[in-house]
Design a protein around this motif. Structure first.
Motif, PDB file in Angstrom:
ATOM      1  N   PRO A 419       0.820  -1.224   0.000  1.00 21.82           N
ATOM      2  CA  PRO A 419       0.000   0.000   0.000  1.00 21.82           C
ATOM      3  C   PRO A 419       0.850   1.269   0.000  1.00 21.82           C
ATOM      4  O   PRO A 419       2.026   1.250   0.397  1.00 21.82           O
ATOM      5  N   TRP A 420       0.217   2.335  -0.421  1.00 18.01           N
ATOM      6  CA  TRP A 420       0.873   3.657  -0.422  1.00 18.01           C
ATOM      7  C   TRP A 420       1.095   4.072   1.033  1.00 18.01           C
ATOM      8  O   TRP A 420       0.147   4.289   1.782  1.00 18.01           O
ATOM      9  N   THR A 421       2.358   4.131   1.421  1.00 19.68           N
ATOM     10  CA  THR A 421       2.684   4.449   2.819  1.00 19.68           C
ATOM     11  C   THR A 421       3.836   5.449   2.850  1.00 19.68           C
ATOM     12  O   THR A 421       5.008   5.056   2.831  1.00 19.68           O
ATOM     13  N   PRO A 422       3.552   6.731   2.913  1.00 19.94           N
ATOM     14  CA  PRO A 422       4.642   7.707   2.975  1.00 19.94           C
ATOM     15  C   PRO A 422       5.487   7.499   4.232  1.00 19.94           C
ATOM     16  O   PRO A 422       4.962   7.122   5.290  1.00 19.94           O
ATOM     17  N   ILE A 423       6.783   7.740   4.102  1.00 18.72           N
ATOM     18  CA  ILE A 423       7.694   7.580   5.249  1.00 18.72           C
ATOM     19  C   ILE A 423       7.794   8.919   5.986  1.00 18.72           C
ATOM     20  O   ILE A 423       8.267   9.907   5.421  1.00 18.72           O
ATOM     21  N   THR A 424       7.334   8.927   7.207  1.00 17.05           N
ATOM     22  CA  THR A 424       7.351  10.116   8.080  1.00 17.05           C
ATOM     23  C   THR A 424       7.185  11.436   7.301  1.00 17.05           C
ATOM     24  O   THR A 424       8.066  12.312   7.378  1.00 17.05           O
ATOM     25  N   PRO A 425       6.075  11.579   6.597  1.00 14.78           N
ATOM     26  CA  PRO A 425       5.944  12.770   5.746  1.00 14.78           C
ATOM     27  C   PRO A 425       5.904  14.080   6.527  1.00 14.78           C
ATOM     28  O   PRO A 425       6.254  15.131   6.002  1.00 14.78           O
ATOM     29  N   GLU A 426       5.513  14.002   7.824  1.00 15.36           N
ATOM     30  CA  GLU A 426       5.426  15.245   8.611  1.00 15.36           C
ATOM     31  C   GLU A 426       6.798  15.853   8.880  1.00 15.36           C
ATOM     32  O   GLU A 426       6.899  17.025   9.229  1.00 15.36           O
TER      33      GLU A 426
END
Lengths: 485, 154
Positions: A419-426
């Motif tokens: 799945p689409w899972t951004p890595i620590t986007p914050e």
């Protein structure tokens, strides 16, 4: 193969502490590798496979960019690797493995690896016109591609077409002109690779220049039985910058004295080299800095209407329908006007202030050109900052398309459904500000040294640099505003 | 060197006063924000609230199915055409957080981005401190190099 303790110490000193240089060719494995005639062919070959795959997926795969390997591999993986790793750390190492000019080169050489005894290059072997021996054409090519970049990085077929055109163009030019004219004067990627490689922590140089001065057979240029000589029209004996060294290692193969070194060095050394500074390269720096800002604004900003302007062939069914040509012309005008006009003119104003503050008798043009090189680290930082979310947010699309390169529903390696899972986007905005600040640090460090090259007196150099400092800080704050403002 | 140290110290103090001084205490509010998602934008694109605000997003799509994802706030909803999806969060983290589309919606899907900005007392401290930090790094780098690394190369 053996690595001595002193070599490890030299490597660490040079790489981590930036104390002196360390010749990587001291490491026997690397030296044997790059001296081997099959080296370049061996590294191009797997890359060529990917190029074909990219062109095929571009033409025949899904029209949705993030479901097609041509987009995920080129504009996510390759782009990030190129700008954030390869260029800063390894100079133009990409040119070593780039397959685009390989067909033309193999044709000229009438073979893939070995040099024939009676070698004569195939083709007309003409010289490139003198008036085009600069990077203006590369600037132009890059700007044209950049203008259509929203299409290029989202429409697989556009990527496929452009790659195919570049391969054909490089091959056709190789028929008419000698050596790698395409790489040196035409390639739109080559222009910024050359500029940013000045900042790189690696360099190919001769160990002792005097040895080259007194050696007249110049195998590094003309070639010998083991080498074709430099295909980039460079003479290693006088080379002080990375700009036009494609790291093909032909000179390493040719030099009878083993006088070529592949040095680890401090970042940005070439920016202080007094040779080769020119208006075309200055404009390249303006283009790169401006486009980094514009790309962050257009592709990562919240203003959808700008994306609408850029997305000229938009239709909801992913097809092509001419939509809003007037808007696109406005967008193109913004691109060209800011990078060719607004930024250089603004910078000219700051250079004028530098001249006025220091009361220098130097021509304004000289100050303008020389100071423009200080923009390289900041522009590179801005590009890296732009590229970070591409990989941290969209990495899953790359592994998805590895299993399903055409977007046809395959699942070759079982990674299609990740799945689409951004890595620590914050945390990305903070990382972006940090990277830009590092770029600013190097820009100031090198910019002040550029100022010192012109002004003998300490305080004059400082006064001349103060407007430059204002420009650099202002640009960095603008970038910070785009990231966290 | 003494002068430079004083200068840097003064800059740091000034920045701290600036950062501490301009913030006012704002009472938390409840906000309802209507968002329209379409290829390839969120409208409004920039949403600015204060820390502590309770924010309710009412998201609709005007074309295809989109995702509604906010960095750092653990929000990820599917928004289908004709539906209105409601998400309520407490804006407890300050900074700028991207709103992204999490469901492939077309060619420019990866660039379908909005911004959710959480300020403190009407001030974006993250940007303010970044700007001050950049100025400090810039000025101190120059002064440091001016003192230490100056070489007569002309």
């Amino acid at each position: 193969m053996s690595i001595k303790l002193s070599q490890i110490k030299g490597f660490l000193n040079s790489f981590l502490l930036h104390k002196g240089t360390f010749d990587l060719l001291q490491i026997d494995l690397i030296k044997r590798l790059v001296k081997h005639r099959a080296f370049q062919f061996a590294v191009i070959l797997p890359n060529l496979f990917f190029f074909w795959l990219i062109i095929l997926t571009g033409f025949f795969g899904s029209p949705v960019g993030n479901m097609n390997l041509s987009i995920t591999f080129v504009w996510m993986l390759w782009w990030f690797a190129l700008i954030a790793l390869l260029v800063p750390l390894f100079s133009r190492l990409w040119c070593t493995i780039c397959p685009i000019p390989s067909f033309g080169e193999w044709m000229q050489r009438k073979g893939f690896i070995r040099k024939k005894e009676d070698y004569k290059p195939l083709g007309f072997n003409k010289s490139w016109p003198v008036r085009f021996r600069n990077i203006w054409l590369q600037n132009l090519g890059f700007l044209i591609l950049a203008t259509f970049s929203v299409l290029l990085v989202t429409r697989p077929i556009v990527t496929g077409i452009i790659l195919a055109i570049l391969i054909i163009l490089a091959s056709v030019l190789a028929i008419f002109y000698a050596k790698r004219v395409f790489c040196r004067y035409i390639c739109p990627v080559g222009g910024f690779l050359g500029l940013f490689s000045m900042f790189s922590s690696i360099e190919l140089r001769v160990k002792k220049k005097e040895l080259c001065v007194h050696h007249f057979s110049k195998e590094c240029i003309k070639g010998c039985e083991t080498s074709y000589g430099c295909p980039w029209f460079e003479y290693p004996g006088s080379m002080e910058r990375n700009n036009f060294c494609g790291l093909c290692f032909e000179c390493v193969k040719a030099c009878p004295f083993n006088n070529i070194a592949l040095n680890l060095r401090s970042f940005g050394k070439d920016i202080l080299a007094k040779v080769g500074r020119s208006l075309d390269e200055a404009w390249k720096a303006f283009i790169m800095l401006t486009l980094a800002i514009l790309y962050i604004l257009v592709m990562q900003g919240p203003w959808g209407w700008i994306r609408d302007l850029a997305n000229v062939f938009y239709s909801p069914s992913y097809g092509f329908a001419l939509n809003g040509i007037e808007g696109f012309l406005l967008y193109a005008g913004l691109f060209w006007g800011t990078s060719l006009g607004l930024t250089p003119v603004t910078f000219l104003g700051f250079s004028y202030l530098s001249k006025a503050f220091s009361k220098a008798s130097l021509p304004l043009r000289r100050l303008f050109i020389d100071f423009s090189y200080e923009l390289i680290p900041l522009a590179l930082g801005a590009w890296i900052a732009f590229s970070i979310p591409i990989i941290m947010v969209n990495w899953s699309y790359i592994v998805n398309t590895l299993s399903d390169p055409f977007g046809w529903g395959w699942n070759l390696f079982g990674t299609k459904e990740i799945p689409w899972t951004p890595i620590t986007p914050e945390f990305i905005p903070y990382l972006q500000v940090l990277i830009v600040t590092i770029g600013l640090f190097y820009s100031i460090k090198l910019g002040f040294k550029l100022s010192s090259q012109h002004f003998l007196e300490k305080n004059l150099a400082l006064r001349a640099f103060i407007p430059q400092l204002a420009f650099l800080i202002g640009t960095s704050i603008l970038l910070a505003w785009l990231f966290v403002g | 060197m003494k002068k430079i140290s004083h200068y840097i110290l003064f800059s740091i103090l000034f920045s701290l006063i600036l950062i501490i001084g301009i913030g006012n205490v704002y009472a938390s509010q409840s906000r309802v924000i209507d968002i329209r998602a379409s290829q390839f934008k969120f409208e409004p694109g920039r949403i600015i609230v204060n820390q502590g605000d309770t924010v309710t997003f009412k998201v609709k799509t005007s074309d295809v199915t989109h995702g509604f994802y906010i960095d750092g706030y653990n929000v990820d909803k599917e928004v289908r055409r004709g539906d209105e999806v409601t998400v309520t969060i407490v804006a407890d983290k300050v900074g700028k957080f991207k709103i992204r589309c999490s469901i492939t919606c077309g060619a420019l899907h990866p660039f379908m981005i909005g911004e959710f900005i959480v300020e403190q007392g009407g001030v974006n401290y993250v940007f303010l401190s970044s700007a001050v930090g950049i100025i400090l790094v810039g000025v101190s780098t120059l002064l440091f190099i001016w003192r230490r690394d100056y070489e007569y190369q002309a």
